[in-house]
Design a protein around this motif. Sequence first.
Motif, PDB file in Angstrom:
ATOM      1  N   GLY A  22       0.832  -1.195   0.000  1.00 53.10           N
ATOM      2  CA  GLY A  22       0.000   0.000   0.000  1.00 53.10           C
ATOM      3  C   GLY A  22       0.865   1.242   0.000  1.00 53.10           C
ATOM      4  O   GLY A  22       2.090   1.172   0.237  1.00 53.10           O
ATOM      5  N   PHE A  23       0.218   2.395  -0.287  1.00 53.19           N
ATOM      6  CA  PHE A  23       0.956   3.660  -0.292  1.00 53.19           C
ATOM      7  C   PHE A  23      -0.010   4.793   0.024  1.00 53.19           C
ATOM      8  O   PHE A  23      -1.175   4.774  -0.385  1.00 53.19           O
ATOM      9  N   VAL A  24       0.489   5.791   0.737  1.00 47.81           N
ATOM     10  CA  VAL A  24      -0.318   6.956   1.130  1.00 47.81           C
ATOM     11  C   VAL A  24       0.071   8.147   0.252  1.00 47.81           C
ATOM     12  O   VAL A  24       1.266   8.442   0.098  1.00 47.81           O
ATOM     13  N   VAL A  25      -0.920   8.805  -0.312  1.00 51.32           N
ATOM     14  CA  VAL A  25      -0.695   9.926  -1.230  1.00 51.32           C
ATOM     15  C   VAL A  25      -1.366  11.178  -0.657  1.00 51.32           C
ATOM     16  O   VAL A  25      -2.574  11.368  -0.806  1.00 51.32           O
ATOM     17  N   PRO A  26      -0.608  12.057   0.003  1.00 55.36           N
ATOM     18  CA  PRO A  26      -1.200  13.292   0.508  1.00 55.36           C
ATOM     19  C   PRO A  26      -1.142  14.415  -0.535  1.00 55.36           C
ATOM     20  O   PRO A  26      -0.354  14.351  -1.479  1.00 55.36           O
ATOM     21  N   LEU A  27      -1.983  15.438  -0.350  1.00 57.85           N
ATOM     22  CA  LEU A  27      -1.924  16.611  -1.222  1.00 57.85           C
ATOM     23  C   LEU A  27      -1.084  17.664  -0.501  1.00 57.85           C
ATOM     24  O   LEU A  27      -1.594  18.520   0.210  1.00 57.85           O
ATOM     25  N   THR A  28       0.227  17.555  -0.647  1.00 53.68           N
ATOM     26  CA  THR A  28       1.120  18.557  -0.067  1.00 53.68           C
ATOM     27  C   THR A  28       2.457  18.443  -0.779  1.00 53.68           C
ATOM     28  O   THR A  28       2.609  17.685  -1.740  1.00 53.68           O
TER      29      THR A  28
END
Length: 593
Positions: A22-28
């Motif tokens: 899995g991978f986490v994709v933030p908007l920053t």
Amino acid sequence: MSTYEDRLKALREELAKRKLDGFVVPLTDEHMSEYVGAYAQRLAWLTGFQGSAGSAVVLPAEAAIFVDGRYTLQVREQVDGNHWSYQSVPQTSIAAWLKDHAGQGARIGYDPWLHTRGWVKAARAALADKGAELVAVDTNPVDAVWPDRPEPSKAKLVVHGNDLAGKSSAEKRQEVADWLATRKADAVVVSALDSLAWLLNVRGEDVERTPVALAYAVVQADGTADLFVAPEKLGEDVAKHLGNAVRRHPRDAFAGYLAGLAGKTVAADPERAVAAIFEALDKAGARVIEARDPTVLAKAIKNAAEIAGHKAAQLRDGAALVRFLHWLSVEAPKGGLTELDASDRLEAFRRDTGKLRDLSFDTISGAGPNGAVVHYRVTEETNRPIEIDSLFLIDSGGQYEDGTTDVTRTVAIGTPTAEMKDRFTRVLRGHVALARAVFPVGTRGGQLDALARQFLWEAGLDYAHGTGHGVGSYLSVHEGPQRIATFGGGDEPLQAGMFLSNEPGYYKSGEYGIRVENLVLVETREIAGAEREMLGFETLTFAPIDRELIDTGVLTPGERAWIDGYHAEVRDRIGPLLDGDAKAWLDRVTQPL
């Protein structure tokens, strides 16, 4: 890759290659910015979501996108529910969702340059309960599958003169040095882009709508600083402005510099500095002090030059907005206007000032049901006609060298319904209650929030966003630490010199939206016989409020007097900047109720 489904598939294949589950994709970006350069728009590229706040998680068989109440409608319109589940923040969090959805023993990747250390700690703890682990990646897997990812901006930095800043960079750096001395620290990392711009009295063009430059700084105990920025972005004027006390290094030398701080005591802000910075300092053997970036509060409390500049920008901006509102009053009843027509025309009026550097955010031009999408952004696909007997909401602002503006007006096109007038008047009464508030020194924004909501609450209504945010001085339109909100902030004591917005609203999904927004300045209030030091708000924004939407029968004498007084001030301040039909129109719509 033509579709968002293809992009999601490509990312999953890349994760499998890296043995990640899995991978986490933030908007920053690497600076924990709210608005980011095109190169960092990973969430939009992957999902299609165009909002300014959100995150996503991709697992092998499912994916989720996380947004707050401002984007509840927007995310469903822009992101395919066949591939993404919609998650509401703060009701849930990425850490909580991963705890429920990650597999036993799963390896979940994250980019340490895009998360705070606090987030990493919470996510790691949640996954540990599941026997899963959080894994830092060396390079971002989204970048590996994004074939035409834009390069970071190469725009040059520009000098922000002391006449506009009100204080030299040397003075500001000395204040930071004094702050370091009280903490017996050797240096502080300044990684937030607006903090760096404010500290060094520079601005940039690296992020759309926010005049900042991609760079890092480390301020030393002697008041000197090390600036990490791409060399081609520094012209002779900026080099001369910075002087010898600000040493220049390539931006990509920053991580290596941190690795050389063994034995030093270094401060860094846990909210604004990414996990990678703390990890580099820890690995180097530095002693790390977690403390709020010392420029944050200093930047929020505007000096006399910044306040004077803002007021000049507000008059210029107000005249442009009044010209637009007059134009709208003439053209909208004819039919044929669209949301894009309106936003383009308002921007043109601002550009006609000859002083506009950029918009301060993408204009929210919402006709009818689109007005109910709190952070709506009109596109060719969503562009609606502005119809007769509907409401039109326009939230917009400008970036001028002397100030940053942000204003919302809701306008009746044709005849509003009784319900529209009722809801608008409740919102307006809340706006007036906040504008008239007087409160003791030490009051926090969260303590004032209910003033703006009280008349909506009486009818069992509310809105899912804060009532007020801080505003920068030719910087970010959303600036902390001050807020007027009961959630997501609002704990900072308000101080004289702070700019905030006053923007209660009401949104009826599928029908219309209402918001009334002015910017205000926190000021001291002298009260005869007072036993406490008191504060209040000076309203800074000048544009008429649509009288056709006001149910005058429910107003108190005090509310009526405030509205009439405000309109008289709009007429007196903006009238001399207009001529012809626009001036006559303003005179007419600002008469006493």
